[in-house]
Write a protein that holds these residues in place. Structure first.
Motif, PDB file in Angstrom:
ATOM      1  N   PRO A 402      18.054  56.042  20.084  1.00 12.63           N
ATOM      2  CA  PRO A 402      16.848  56.017  20.911  1.00 12.63           C
ATOM      3  C   PRO A 402      16.924  55.507  22.198  1.00 12.63           C
ATOM      4  O   PRO A 402      17.068  54.272  22.029  1.00 12.63           O
ATOM      5  N   VAL A 403      16.539  56.239  23.086  1.00 12.58           N
ATOM      6  CA  VAL A 403      16.701  55.784  24.557  1.00 12.58           C
ATOM      7  C   VAL A 403      15.228  55.426  24.991  1.00 12.58           C
ATOM      8  O   VAL A 403      14.506  56.453  25.106  1.00 12.58           O
ATOM      9  N   ARG A 404      14.823  54.312  25.390  1.00 15.66           N
ATOM     10  CA  ARG A 404      13.575  54.152  25.905  1.00 15.66           C
ATOM     11  C   ARG A 404      13.406  54.244  27.583  1.00 15.66           C
ATOM     12  O   ARG A 404      12.319  54.779  27.865  1.00 15.66           O
ATOM     13  N   MET A 405      14.467  53.952  28.358  1.00 14.22           N
ATOM     14  CA  MET A 405      14.421  54.363  29.693  1.00 14.22           C
ATOM     15  C   MET A 405      15.603  54.589  29.972  1.00 14.22           C
ATOM     16  O   MET A 405      16.744  54.148  29.602  1.00 14.22           O
ATOM     17  N   ILE A 406      15.758  55.156  31.205  1.00 18.35           N
ATOM     18  CA  ILE A 406      17.173  55.756  31.768  1.00 18.35           C
ATOM     19  C   ILE A 406      16.976  55.490  33.335  1.00 18.35           C
ATOM     20  O   ILE A 406      15.990  55.806  33.935  1.00 18.35           O
ATOM     21  N   SER A 407      17.973  54.818  34.044  1.00 23.43           N
ATOM     22  CA  SER A 407      17.620  54.683  35.111  1.00 23.43           C
ATOM     23  C   SER A 407      19.005  55.001  36.120  1.00 23.43           C
ATOM     24  O   SER A 407      20.292  54.565  35.750  1.00 23.43           O
ATOM     25  N   TYR A 408      19.040  55.932  37.016  1.00 21.82           N
ATOM     26  CA  TYR A 408      20.219  56.662  37.527  1.00 21.82           C
ATOM     27  C   TYR A 408      19.887  56.859  39.106  1.00 21.82           C
ATOM     28  O   TYR A 408      18.761  57.209  39.305  1.00 21.82           O
ATOM     29  N   GLY A 409      20.778  56.478  40.179  1.00 23.04           N
ATOM     30  CA  GLY A 409      20.524  56.785  41.545  1.00 23.04           C
ATOM     31  C   GLY A 409      19.928  55.707  42.447  1.00 23.04           C
ATOM     32  O   GLY A 409      19.788  55.758  43.432  1.00 23.04           O
ATOM     33  N   GLY A 410      19.800  54.572  41.539  1.00 27.83           N
ATOM     34  CA  GLY A 410      19.446  53.354  42.308  1.00 27.83           C
ATOM     35  C   GLY A 410      20.736  52.969  43.226  1.00 27.83           C
ATOM     36  O   GLY A 410      20.146  52.296  44.316  1.00 27.83           O
ATOM     37  N   SER A 411      22.084  53.027  42.856  1.00 27.98           N
ATOM     38  CA  SER A 411      23.004  52.748  43.514  1.00 27.98           C
ATOM     39  C   SER A 411      24.121  53.583  43.245  1.00 27.98           C
ATOM     40  O   SER A 411      23.607  54.718  42.468  1.00 27.98           O
ATOM     41  N   ASN A 414      25.961  52.886  39.096  1.00 26.53           N
ATOM     42  CA  ASN A 414      25.492  52.566  38.016  1.00 26.53           C
ATOM     43  C   ASN A 414      24.577  53.376  37.072  1.00 26.53           C
ATOM     44  O   ASN A 414      23.912  54.154  38.102  1.00 26.53           O
ATOM     45  N   ILE A 415      24.606  53.576  35.908  1.00 27.45           N
ATOM     46  CA  ILE A 415      23.482  54.213  35.172  1.00 27.45           C
ATOM     47  C   ILE A 415      23.052  53.283  34.153  1.00 27.45           C
ATOM     48  O   ILE A 415      24.010  52.578  33.552  1.00 27.45           O
ATOM     49  N   SER A 416      21.924  52.973  33.985  1.00 30.06           N
ATOM     50  CA  SER A 416      21.401  51.950  32.741  1.00 30.06           C
ATOM     51  C   SER A 416      20.724  52.845  31.754  1.00 30.06           C
ATOM     52  O   SER A 416      19.835  53.442  32.180  1.00 30.06           O
ATOM     53  N   PHE A 417      20.586  52.474  30.723  1.00 28.17           N
ATOM     54  CA  PHE A 417      20.000  52.785  29.437  1.00 28.17           C
ATOM     55  C   PHE A 417      19.297  51.446  28.926  1.00 28.17           C
ATOM     56  O   PHE A 417      20.089  50.348  28.659  1.00 28.17           O
ATOM     57  N   LEU A 418      17.767  51.838  28.578  1.00 28.24           N
ATOM     58  CA  LEU A 418      17.040  50.790  27.717  1.00 28.24           C
ATOM     59  C   LEU A 418      17.036  51.247  26.360  1.00 28.24           C
ATOM     60  O   LEU A 418      16.526  52.220  26.133  1.00 28.24           O
TER      61      LEU A 418
END
Ligand code: ADP
Ligand code: ASP
Ligand code: MG
Length: 448
Positions: A402-411, A414-418
């Motif tokens: 279960p993934v609560r947040m995804i962050s991609y494109g900030g740099s 990196n791709i980050s998952f919460l």
């Protein structure tokens, strides 16, 4: 000239100090930054805690225990009676100084002085040992040149000027030894660069002298492609861009302190992570270059709290995010990840000191939901948006988590998952298997 930093693990015993001395005595002129022996700063923190609680007996018990250990280290380190005596005098002087703080009022100022003793003791011991071995070494007191400004940030112009003056005054030495971690603040008081800050010292010293290279020596073979404490079959990463290393350091790869990247990056000085247990291993090379088309590593940071603000007023409104961010700013709470939709925004924080106040203020703007015990998993590499398939591959590894947040494109890196902290091990193992262990290291076709 190179700058070499040896962490607490690398100077953690007399034997390890001797090995460091052997490593640095190779005929090249250098500056060596040392941490306190491992465990010492923690013990000094404990002593301070007792003194804050007005419990000098508790403090003295730890002081005595620590002093005993140091007497043994001195015994093992030096082979001549003359240097054993010098070593003993050095160590005892610092312990007597620490004891002097058990008698009076104890404040933040005294705490900083106590915390500085670990590095002062270790550098003095190693310097004496080098002299016993006939090496032309010199102690450069960090308190003479390391300084922070009124915002608590290192004052690089001051450091540059003072350090270069110190070096000019002592041109003859082969090896300069200095303390990591410790500094003075803008008012000249003893201070420090926060826990783990010796890496920062090394990077600042490197930037100040325009070093050819900054080496961070620790007890593991470079930055690994995943957390070796959690996941099987990790391997060292041989090369990283400064920004990849910064993401990994910030998001959990404890081998390097995240603050240490910036000074080296701006001065364009490469950083090499090396292993004192295996000095000939290549370690990790960090510089301003990206290895194209590669996912490099995964790191994870625990104790994350997610906050979601859902508001119909966000729809087509401008200024909404500013108001939300101002609330975090007013409580000096840094945001790590952000995800937005047209009706809501989710952010993560690791500092929950003012969580209740922040949530109360945010409620003015919508419905607020808080998820605790979360974990940021950060995948680092050449994640330029035009590289096809990389983010899909990372997402694929998370397919039953279960993934609560995804962050991609900030740099571009990196791709980050919460995710939930309880899913961390599973997520890291799956990412490791998918990205690094399935068909060798993942490399996308057509992007190399
Ligand atoms: P040093 O005293 O050399 O500065 P630290 O205690 O600050 O060492 O931190 C380095 C230690 O962190 C190493 O002993 C290493 O085993 C451990 N470590 C923690 N997390 C990681 C990680 N993700 N990758 C590699 N090493 C890690
Ligand atoms: N001795 C300090 C600490 O333990 C600084 C360092 O090791 O980097 O935090
Ligand atoms: Mg460290």
């Amino acid at each position: 000239m190179k700058v070499l930093k040896f962490g607490g693990t690398s100077v953690g015993s007399a034997q390890r100090m001797k090995e460091v001395a052997k490593l640095i005595n190779d005929g090249e002129r250098k500056i060596v930054v040392l941490s306190a022996m491992s465990g010492t700063t923690n013990a000094l923190v404990e002593i301070s805690d007792y003194l804050y609680k007005k419990n000098p007996e508790g403090a003295n018990e730890i002081i005595n225990r620590l002093e005993m250990k140091y007497k043994q280290h001195v015994d093992e380190l030096y082979s001549t009676a003359e240097y054993r005596q010098k070593g003993l005098e050095h160590v005892l002087a610092h312990f007597n100084y620490i004891r002097s703080f058990t008698k009076d009022l104890f404040t933040l100022f005294e705490e900083k002085v106590i915390l500085a003793q670990g590095e002062l003791i270790s550098t003095g011991m190693v310097n004496l040992y080098l002299q016993e071995c006939g090496v032309n070494s010199l102690l450069l007191p960090a308190l003479d040149f390391m300084r922070t400004d009124k915002n608590g940030e290192p004052d690089l112009a001051y450091i540059k000027e003072k350090l270069n003056t110190c070096l000019e005054q002592h041109p003859g030495a082969d090896i300069y030894i200095t303390q990591g971690f410790i500094c003075r603040n803008a008012y000249g008081e003893v201070d420090n660069l926060q826990r783990g800050g010796s890496d920062y010292t090394a990077s600042l010293v490197g930037a100040a002298i325009g070093a050819s290279e900054i080496q961070i020596w620790t007890d593991i073979d470079g930055m690994h492609n995943n957390d070796p404490r959690v996941v099987d079959k990790t391997s060292p990463v041989r090369q990283l861009h400064f920004e990849e290393a910064a993401e990994l350091a910030y998001f959990g790869a404890k081998i390097l302190h995240p603050t240490c990247i910036q000074p080296a990056k701006y001065a364009n000085i490469p950083v090499r992570l090396l292993n004192t247990m295996d000095p000939t291993a290549p370690g990790t090379w960090i510089c301003n270059e990206t290895e194209k088309g590669r996912i490099k590593a995964v790191a994870a940071k625990d104790n994350i709290t997610a906050i979601k603000i859902k508001s119909s007023r966000m729809l087509l409104a401008y200024g909404f995010l500013r108001k939300v961010f101002e609330i975090f700013e007013s409580y000096q709470t840094a945001i790590d990840m952000i995800c937005t939709s047209e009706v809501g925004v989710s952010v993560t924080v690791d500092n929950v000191k003012y969580l209740n106040e922040i949530v109360d203020d945010l409620k003015k703007y919508g419905t607020v939901t808080v998820d605790r015990d979360m974990c940021i998993v950060c995948v680092v590499g050449d994640l330029d948006w035009e590289n096809v398939g990389f983010e899909a591959r990372a997402l694929d590894a998370m397919h039953d988590i279960p993934v609560r947040m995804i962050s991609y494109g900030g740099s571009n890196y990196n791709i980050s998952f919460l995710i939930r902290e309880s899913d961390k091990k599973r997520a890291l193992q799956s990412l490791s298997d998918t990205l690094f262990n399935s068909r060798g290291q993942y490399k996308s076709e057509g992007n190399s």
